[in-house]
Design a protein around this motif. Structure first.
Motif, PDB file in Angstrom:
ATOM      1  N   ARG A   1       0.491  -1.046   0.445  1.00 22.33           N
ATOM      2  CA  ARG A   1      -0.088  -0.270   0.186  1.00 22.33           C
ATOM      3  C   ARG A   1       0.583   1.072  -0.231  1.00 22.33           C
ATOM      4  N   TYR A   2       2.355   1.734   0.586  1.00 22.24           N
ATOM      5  CA  TYR A   2       2.800   2.671   1.246  1.00 22.24           C
ATOM      6  C   TYR A   2       3.254   2.505  -0.502  1.00 22.24           C
ATOM      7  N   TRP A   3       3.949   1.904  -1.580  1.00 27.82           N
ATOM      8  CA  TRP A   3       4.239   1.607  -2.445  1.00 27.82           C
ATOM      9  C   TRP A   3       3.387   2.337  -3.361  1.00 27.82           C
ATOM     10  N   LEU A   4       2.490   1.558  -3.904  1.00 27.81           N
ATOM     11  CA  LEU A   4       1.079   2.763  -4.438  1.00 27.81           C
ATOM     12  C   LEU A   4       0.746   3.947  -3.837  1.00 27.81           C
ATOM     13  N   PHE A   5       0.993   3.916  -3.089  1.00 26.96           N
ATOM     14  CA  PHE A   5       1.149   5.691  -2.922  1.00 26.96           C
ATOM     15  C   PHE A   5       2.053   6.297  -2.771  1.00 26.96           C
ATOM     16  N   VAL A   6       3.201   5.900  -3.064  1.00 18.59           N
ATOM     17  CA  VAL A   6       3.842   6.856  -3.122  1.00 18.59           C
ATOM     18  C   VAL A   6       4.176   7.164  -4.995  1.00 18.59           C
ATOM     19  N   PHE A   7       3.749   5.767  -5.747  1.00 16.28           N
ATOM     20  CA  PHE A   7       3.152   5.953  -7.166  1.00 16.28           C
ATOM     21  C   PHE A   7       2.089   7.059  -7.622  1.00 16.28           C
ATOM     22  N   VAL A   8       1.233   7.109  -6.837  1.00 14.99           N
ATOM     23  CA  VAL A   8      -0.236   7.891  -7.026  1.00 14.99           C
ATOM     24  C   VAL A   8       0.502   9.418  -6.766  1.00 14.99           C
ATOM     25  N   ILE A   9       1.067   9.504  -5.445  1.00 13.76           N
ATOM     26  CA  ILE A   9       2.259  10.899  -5.888  1.00 13.76           C
ATOM     27  C   ILE A   9       2.740  11.531  -6.866  1.00 13.76           C
ATOM     28  N   PHE A  10       3.711  10.182  -6.718  1.00 14.43           N
ATOM     29  CA  PHE A  10       4.547  10.847  -8.193  1.00 14.43           C
ATOM     30  C   PHE A  10       3.966  10.769  -9.027  1.00 14.43           C
TER      31      PHE A  10
END
Length: 696
Positions: free
Chosen positions: A139-148
């Motif tokens: 979930r953390y890396w998905l969150f990072v991807f969305v912000i990216f």
């Protein structure tokens, strides 16, 4: 976690977006193309109102971020809800992968894109469901991807606005929308014009850096996922701000009213300007193209249209014979390039009926389509004026009560109809034709029994022609002549049609099949029509709306605009007209054949008259071309003019009248007379529309 921290992803991205927009305005303010000075009040307007507009614009643009964040939860992975949701995802994926989903009707890359998206969603949901120990990390890396992704889009938009300003000195307009339509040409131009690899390498590096800091300041959202109550509060706040933004953005746009155009452009928000370009579909000729003094432009036009006076195209067309009020059926065939017909060199025998009908008709062998979309073809045969910059008249707000071919027939007591097998709301056809006095017969007029086959575009051509015969039989009983304009749909992607009609199956989605079925349907139509009592008193006009493709090696490749056109009169001897002409000349020529005398505003002319001077118009949304004297003159935005010498490239086995390939060689010495004539045509047409002189 305080409520403020629960809004941290929104807050940090809004701050980032507004900073980038502020810096962009400063850069554009001092750009060499911004040749203007600004007062302190104007600077406050640019940066103050611009900032507020940016704020509201991002709130609207963050709707996808809100949707993503609001659905983050752990409860949906509980048993049995998690398995039910996963089953739905799998079923949806299999449905799309079957190749028989609703998305396949649209053809192209859409089904693949949706399949990939649903596939990724399915895999991610499964991972989060079956790997609870890794759920937080995933979930953390998905969150990072969305912000990216948001950071990347914000930076990408800033770069795009800079380069667009560098080219045109304005924020986004219809040209930017046009860039989405001509993707191949635009990407090719970007690849050749700019150091793409260094720019994008730097872009991704900067995006990664800013993403790191924003995630660091916003990560608390997923460290402690808000409760349902908190999400309802967030949603409440967001919905209120979203509604306020929808009202505020257009209100702020109305304050862009300075006499200094640069003030208005710098104050505006690029994303909203891009949206307006979609809505308005306008590209102001007088702002972006080379012009002449109005009097000179109309004086040059007078050489082409003898009889006009002043700054308009009013003139009287007279015939020395009695008018012949025959019925007229105009059939515009979807995407029928000249190259599909045998006489133009096609060896696949996919238009046998049209090939035979052409030999019995008045053929126009050297005719060019005005544009590269259906709306341009419909505009050309209905309004008979050159294609103007931006969107077609059909799709503009001011598209009603125009001087049209329908109005000429109406003056003579004709029933006037537009027939279309699809939904006439598409491409604004319903609004345009009904607003110009046509009755509409479209898919909504069909009973269930009248539809044997349909796809996303509408009923098959056979069904349309069957309906047309019924309508014309009813019209014939009214003892009034009729003019019916039929627009076909079957020769359009996905190229599906009933099976067992031709030797190419209808479910393999073949373009050749689409052409051949279109030809087959037309043959059936004429077979039915020939048995009707009104047939011998009817003239049939057959023309393509545009070619199947407009892409080529040059800006305006001539072979991608050459279309077949002919007039079939059961009582007339076949003839061939080989001189250069435009799609806009077809209907005025028909009026000449019917000996109509009328007051005209048409730019199109009767090509059979001795005073006709050969020329043809071809255009995209922004490149406006004139073919004359074996020269192609092209007007483009930024007051650019290019000229190409046209040299035929004949192919073996094709008669000279049907050769469509030309070499377009850039001219070093300008033909000023042709440049001025090209400007004259397009400037006066734009002037007539802008000043509402083209009303009936």
């Amino acid at each position: 976690m305080t409520f403020y921290k629960k809004l941290s992803p929104f807050y940090n991205l809004i701050v980032f977006y507004c900073i980038i927009s502020f810096l962009l305005r400063i850069v554009l303010l001092f750009h060499p193309i911004t040749q203007s000075s600004f007062t302190i009040l104007e600077c406050l307007k640019i940066f103050g109102l611009g900032f507020i507009s940016d704020l509201f614009t991002f709130i609207v643009a963050s709707v996808f971020l809100w949707l993503y964040l609001i659905f983050i939860s752990n409860s949906k992975y509980n048993t049995p809800s998690g398995y039910i949701i996963l089953a739905v995802f799998v079923a949806l994926f299999l449905y799309i992968a079957s190749g028989k989903s609703i998305f396949d009707e649209y053809g192209g890359a859409l089904p693949r894109i949706i399949l990939i998206f649903v596939g990724i969603k399915t895999v991610l949901f499964a991972l989060l469901l079956f790997l609870p120990k890794l759920r937080d990390k995933i979930r953390y890396w998905l969150f990072v991807f969305v912000i990216f992704l948001y950071v990347l889009l914000i930076l990408q938009n800033g770069i795009s606005e800079y380069f667009f300003w560098n080219e045109f000195g304005v924020k986004y307009n219809f040209i930017a929308v046009n860039y989405l339509i001509y993707t191949n040409e635009v990407i090719g131009n970007i690849m050749q014009s700019y150091p793409v690899i260094p720019i994008f390498s730097a872009l991704f590096l900067v995006t990664a850096i800013f993403t790191y800091f924003i995630v660091k300041r916003s990560g608390n959202y997923i460290d402690a996922i808000p409760s349902v109550t908190d999400k309802l509060k967030i949603t409440g706040v967001y919905v209120v701000l979203f509604m306020i933004s929808l009202a505020a953005i257009p209100t702020l746009a109305k304050t862009e009213n300075s006499r200094n155009v640069f003030v208005n452009e710098l104050q505006s928000t690029g994303l909203y300007k891009f949206y307006l370009a979609f809505e308005n579909n306008k590209l102001d000729y007088f702002k972006f193209y080379k012009t002449l003094p109005a009097e000179k432009a109309f004086n040059i036009l007078k050489r082409q249209l003898p009889g006009i006076s002043g700054e308009n195209t009013k003139r009287t067309i007279t015939s020395d014979s009695l008018e012949n009020h025959k019925n007229v059926v105009l059939i515009t065939i979807e995407s029928l390039s000249a190259e599909y017909m045998k006489m133009y060199g096609n060896k696949e025998n996919i238009t046998p009926f049209l090939d035979s009908l052409a030999q019995k008709s008045l053929q126009f062998t050297n005719l060019y389509a005005a544009g590269n979309r259906t709306v341009r073809g419909l505009e050309a045969v209905t309004l008979c004026l050159p294609p103007t910059a931006g969107e077609s008249v059909l799709k503009r707000e001011d598209n009603k009560n125009k001087f049209s071919t329908g109005s000429i027939f109406k003056q003579r007591g004709y029933n006037v109809k537009f027939m279309y097998g699809g939904d006439a709301f598409f491409d604004n056809m319903q609004d345009f034709y009904s607003g110009n006095g046509y009755d509409i017969v479209d898919k909504s007029s069909f009973s269930a029994e009248e539809v044997t086959f349909e796809n996303v575009w509408g009923v098959c051509d056979e069904d349309m022609y069957n309906k047309a015969i019924k309508v014309m039989n009813a019209e014939a009983k009214e003892n009034k002549p009729f003019f019916n304009h039929i627009m076909t749909v079957s020769n359009h992607r996905p190229f599906t049609y009933p099976n067992n009609k031709i030797d190419i199956p209808g479910d393999i989605k073949s373009r050749d099949g689409g052409v051949k079925y279109t030809d087959y349907s037309l043959k059936k139509f004429f077979a039915m029509a020939s048995k009707q009592p009104w047939f011998k008193n009817t003239v049939f006009v057959i023309v393509a709306d545009h070619c199947a493709s407009s892409a080529g090696k040059t800006q305006l490749p001539l072979d991608k605009y050459r279309i077949p056109a002919f007039v079939y009169d059961p009582n007339a001897k076949p003839k061939k007209y080989n001189q250069l002409m435009s799609q806009i000349d077809l209907m005025p020529t028909l009026f000449g054949l019917l000996h109509f005398s009328y007051k005209s505003k048409f730019f199109g002319q009767d090509v059979l008259k001795p005073d006709y001077k050969q020329r043809a118009f071809i255009a995209t949304y922004q490149d406006l071309g004139l073919i004359k004297d074996n020269v192609l003159t092209i007007l483009s935005p930024k007051q650019q003019v290019k000229q190409f010498k046209l040299k035929p490239e004949p192919k073996d086995g094709i008669a000279p009248d049907y050769q469509i390939d030309y070499n377009e060689k850039c001219m070093k010495t300008e033909r000023t007379d042709l440049v001025n004539e090209t400007i004259s045509f397009y400037q006066t047409a734009s002037d007539m529309l802008k000043k509402k002189k083209y009303q009936k």
